[in-house]
Write an enzyme that holds these catalytic residues in place. Structure first.
Site, PDB file in Angstrom:
ATOM      1  N   SER A  43      13.224  -7.398  54.619  1.00 16.10           N
ATOM      2  CA  SER A  43      13.589  -6.185  53.914  1.00 16.10           C
ATOM      3  C   SER A  43      13.611  -6.493  52.427  1.00 16.10           C
ATOM      4  O   SER A  43      14.359  -7.364  51.983  1.00 16.10           O
ATOM      5  CB  SER A  43      14.968  -5.721  54.401  1.00 16.10           C
ATOM      6  OG  SER A  43      15.424  -4.651  53.606  1.00 16.10           O
TER       7      SER A  43
ATOM      8  N   GLY B 296      19.684  -5.548  59.996  1.00 15.77           N
ATOM      9  CA  GLY B 296      20.448  -6.632  59.390  1.00 15.77           C
ATOM     10  C   GLY B 296      21.350  -6.111  58.292  1.00 15.77           C
ATOM     11  O   GLY B 296      21.161  -4.994  57.787  1.00 15.77           O
TER      12      GLY B 296
ATOM     13  N   GLU C 124      12.747   5.051  57.608  1.00 14.16           N
ATOM     14  CA  GLU C 124      14.129   4.843  58.046  1.00 14.16           C
ATOM     15  C   GLU C 124      15.100   5.667  57.199  1.00 14.16           C
ATOM     16  O   GLU C 124      15.090   5.576  55.974  1.00 14.16           O
ATOM     17  CB  GLU C 124      14.444   3.337  57.939  1.00 14.16           C
ATOM     18  CG  GLU C 124      15.805   2.929  58.469  1.00 14.16           C
ATOM     19  CD  GLU C 124      15.972   1.394  58.488  1.00 14.16           C
ATOM     20  OE1 GLU C 124      14.960   0.657  58.573  1.00 14.16           O
ATOM     21  OE2 GLU C 124      17.132   0.935  58.413  1.00 14.16           O
TER      22      GLU C 124
ATOM     23  N   ASP D  61      12.726   2.228  53.937  1.00 15.36           N
ATOM     24  CA  ASP D  61      14.114   2.575  54.254  1.00 15.36           C
ATOM     25  C   ASP D  61      14.741   3.225  53.033  1.00 15.36           C
ATOM     26  O   ASP D  61      14.841   2.605  51.971  1.00 15.36           O
ATOM     27  CB  ASP D  61      14.886   1.296  54.635  1.00 15.36           C
ATOM     28  CG  ASP D  61      16.313   1.592  55.076  1.00 15.36           C
ATOM     29  OD1 ASP D  61      16.720   2.773  55.098  1.00 15.36           O
ATOM     30  OD2 ASP D  61      17.029   0.619  55.410  1.00 15.36           O
TER      31      ASP D  61
ATOM     32  N   LYS E  73       9.593  -4.342  55.064  1.00 14.34           N
ATOM     33  CA  LYS E  73      10.304  -3.070  54.892  1.00 14.34           C
ATOM     34  C   LYS E  73      10.665  -2.959  53.424  1.00 14.34           C
ATOM     35  O   LYS E  73      11.235  -3.888  52.849  1.00 14.34           O
ATOM     36  CB  LYS E  73      11.537  -3.070  55.784  1.00 14.34           C
ATOM     37  CG  LYS E  73      12.627  -2.079  55.414  1.00 14.34           C
ATOM     38  CD  LYS E  73      13.628  -1.956  56.537  1.00 14.34           C
ATOM     39  CE  LYS E  73      15.064  -1.958  56.037  1.00 14.34           C
ATOM     40  NZ  LYS E  73      16.033  -1.758  57.130  1.00 14.34           N
TER      41      LYS E  73
ATOM     42  N   LYS F 213      22.377  -2.113  64.822  1.00 10.19           N
ATOM     43  CA  LYS F 213      23.114  -3.170  64.123  1.00 10.19           C
ATOM     44  C   LYS F 213      24.441  -3.368  64.848  1.00 10.19           C
ATOM     45  O   LYS F 213      25.173  -2.390  65.072  1.00 10.19           O
ATOM     46  CB  LYS F 213      23.403  -2.762  62.674  1.00 10.19           C
ATOM     47  CG  LYS F 213      22.164  -2.685  61.794  1.00 10.19           C
ATOM     48  CD  LYS F 213      22.520  -2.211  60.398  1.00 10.19           C
ATOM     49  CE  LYS F 213      21.286  -2.138  59.517  1.00 10.19           C
ATOM     50  NZ  LYS F 213      21.544  -1.386  58.269  1.00 10.19           N
TER      51      LYS F 213
ATOM     52  N   ASP G 100      19.319   4.852  61.160  1.00 13.84           N
ATOM     53  CA  ASP G 100      20.198   3.693  61.003  1.00 13.84           C
ATOM     54  C   ASP G 100      21.624   4.232  60.815  1.00 13.84           C
ATOM     55  O   ASP G 100      22.395   4.334  61.786  1.00 13.84           O
ATOM     56  CB  ASP G 100      19.685   2.881  59.792  1.00 13.84           C
ATOM     57  CG  ASP G 100      20.572   1.714  59.383  1.00 13.84           C
ATOM     58  OD1 ASP G 100      21.653   1.542  59.960  1.00 13.84           O
ATOM     59  OD2 ASP G 100      20.195   0.961  58.462  1.00 13.84           O
TER      60      ASP G 100
ATOM     61  N   LYS H 275      12.667  -0.964  50.448  1.00 11.76           N
ATOM     62  CA  LYS H 275      13.734  -0.017  50.126  1.00 11.76           C
ATOM     63  C   LYS H 275      13.187   0.995  49.132  1.00 11.76           C
ATOM     64  O   LYS H 275      12.529   0.612  48.145  1.00 11.76           O
ATOM     65  CB  LYS H 275      14.913  -0.771  49.494  1.00 11.76           C
ATOM     66  CG  LYS H 275      15.611  -1.697  50.470  1.00 11.76           C
ATOM     67  CD  LYS H 275      16.325  -0.889  51.534  1.00 11.76           C
ATOM     68  CE  LYS H 275      17.226  -1.760  52.373  1.00 11.76           C
ATOM     69  NZ  LYS H 275      17.964  -0.981  53.376  1.00 11.76           N
TER      70      LYS H 275
HETATM   71  O1  SMG Z   1      19.754  -8.401  56.498  1.00 18.81           O
HETATM   72  O2  SMG Z   1      17.712  -8.637  55.846  1.00 18.81           O
HETATM   73  C1  SMG Z   1      18.767  -8.030  55.877  1.00 18.81           C
HETATM   74  C2  SMG Z   1      18.849  -6.717  55.133  1.00 18.81           C
HETATM   75  C3  SMG Z   1      18.306  -5.607  55.940  1.00 18.81           C
HETATM   76  O3  SMG Z   1      17.720  -3.759  54.582  1.00 18.81           O
HETATM   77  C4  SMG Z   1      18.551  -4.270  55.297  1.00 18.81           C
HETATM   78  N1  SMG Z   1      19.706  -3.668  55.573  1.00 18.81           N
HETATM   79  O4  SMG Z   1      19.962  -0.136  55.593  1.00 18.81           O
HETATM   80  O5  SMG Z   1      18.920  -1.415  56.890  1.00 18.81           O
HETATM   81  C5  SMG Z   1      19.623  -1.256  55.901  1.00 18.81           C
HETATM   82  C6  SMG Z   1      20.049  -2.389  55.017  1.00 18.81           C
HETATM   83  C7  SMG Z   1      21.489  -2.357  54.708  1.00 18.81           C
HETATM   84  C8  SMG Z   1      21.941  -3.583  54.015  1.00 18.81           C
HETATM   85  S1  SMG Z   1      22.800  -3.327  52.598  1.00 18.81           S
HETATM   86  C9  SMG Z   1      24.338  -4.000  52.925  1.00 18.81           C
HETATM   87 MG    MG Z   2      18.620   0.865  56.985  1.00 12.58          MG
END
Ligand code: SMG
Ligand code: MG
Length: 383
Positions: free
Chosen positions: A148, A308, A231, A203, A175, A280, A256, A177
């Protein structure tokens, strides 16, 4: 999940806080993180033959309530004043399934609950020398790893550089953001740079407003890029917005933040709000619920995958075990330790041909290295 683990007699529960700097800032539509305050739950107890066991769980709350209502100081407080006392009030003999039943009268705080559930389960499994993955019914010994990528300070150019680096390392999908203003241009650039064979998804962390025509135009443009999934474009409670636009888009919507339990997942799929669910352990309150979501999604024909929360090796170990069970076929947001930390709290996870190996040791198969805990702040909650 096999239900027949002997309970443990809990002798102590501690909260252990460790501050961990990230190797690079992680920026999402809700903000920029440069470090994580990691909150670990440590459960000590006596197993069946009175040998002492220790179990670990990681509370994945961010420092501030930006991803959901939960945040680290709130989680510590609710664990100390409510969850741990309610779990052990009548009986300090406990198994992971009691974390659900004994805490049923308390609302929310799923990330805190999940940390407690995993810590108890880890202790129970260590007491009988059984790995978590085996207990969950793992069907693979390694899990496909995605990465991510946060919104980089250096914009599209930096994103391309980071993406190329991760693909070189062997990550099986990327992925990105996104947020309004950082979406169509960078993601199109990635598509053009790496081609359609690169598994790419985005995402939004709920940053888009379905009432804003510019936001919708950007999401419509992303829909043209052949992404694996989109996402959480809209707010957690905006299921009707998700359903309305998911029906027009070719790209599957993955939820999510909207999904807190198996019923949420079944309802969201039934109303067309998503076709894929990000699972998660923290967000859904523990492993039992995570497996229940997998079951409901499977019945509805919707793929799931393991998300994650920038975990250390403790949380990652549980994630990787979950991602090894049937139904979790898409790459997880479970990257190697060096994607997050210069030194992980535990023995690190490595990327091997795009996969992370599922731990085979008892329990979650990882524990904090003693020297990593040297400066930790420890608070006794019970015992
Ligand atoms: O753990 O590699 C990881 C991050 C994965 O993008 C990730 N998580 O919305 O899916 C999500 C984000 C939230 C993490 S921010 C605390
Ligand atoms: Mg997410």
């Amino acid at each position: 999940m096999r239900p027949t683990l002997p309970p443990i007699a809990v002798t102590a529960v501690d909260l252990v806080r460790v501050v961990m700097p990230l190797v690079q800032p992680f920026t999402t539509s809700f903000g920029r993180q440069t470090e994580r305050t990691v909150l670990l739950v440590r459960v000590r107890g006596d197993g069946a033959d009175d040998t002492e066991v220790v179990g670990w769980g990681e509370c994945v709350t961010p420092a501030a309530p930006v991803y959901s209502e939960e945040f680290t100081d709130g989680a510590a407080l609710v664990l100390r004043d409510h969850l741990v006392p309610a779990l052990l009030r009548r009986d300090r003999e406990v198994g992971a399934e009691e974390v659900g039943t004994r805490l049923r009268h308390l609302h929310g705080h799923r990330m805190a609950r999940a940390a407690l559930e995993v810590a108890v389960l880890d202790a129970q499994l260590r007491a009988v020398d059984r790995p978590l993955a085996e207990h969950l019914g793992a069907v693979r010994d390694r899990v496909p790893a995605g990465v991510s990528v946060g919104i980089p300070d250096g914009g599209t150019h930096a994103l391309l550089e980071q993406g190329a680096g991760y693909l070189d390392q062997g990550y099986l999908r990327i992925k990105v953001k996104i947020e309004p203003g950082f979406d169509v241009t960078p993601v199109t650039a990635l598509r053009e740079a790496f081609g359609t064979e690169c598994a790419l998804q985005v995402d939004a962390n709920a940053a888009y407003d379905a009432g804003d025509p510019d936001h919708l135009a950007a999401l419509d443009a992303l829909d043209e890029l052949g992404l694996e999934m989109l996402e959480q474009p809209f707010g957690p409670a905006r299921l009707r917005d998700h359903a309305r636009h998911a029906a027009r888009w070719r790209t599957p919507v993955c939820l999510d933040e909207s999904i807190h339990d198996a019923t949420d997942a079944a309802d969201a799929i039934a109303m067309g709000a998503c076709r894929i669910v990000n699972v998660k352990i923290g967000r859904v309150g523990g492993l039992a619920e995570a497996v229940a979501i997998r079951d409901r999604c499977r019945a509805a024909g919707a793929p799931v995958w393991c998300g994650g929360m920038l975990e250390t090796g403790i949380g990652r170990a549980a994630n990787v075990a979950l991602a090894a069970i049937e139904g979790f076929d898409l790459p997880a947001d479970a990257s190697a330790s060096d994607r997050y930390w210069s030194e992980d709290l535990t023995e690190p996870f490595h990327l091997l041909d795009g996969y992370l190996e599922v731990p085979t040791g008892p329990g979650i198969g990882r524990e904090p290295r003693p020297e990593a805990l040297r400066d930790a702040e420890v608070e006794r909650l019970f015992g």
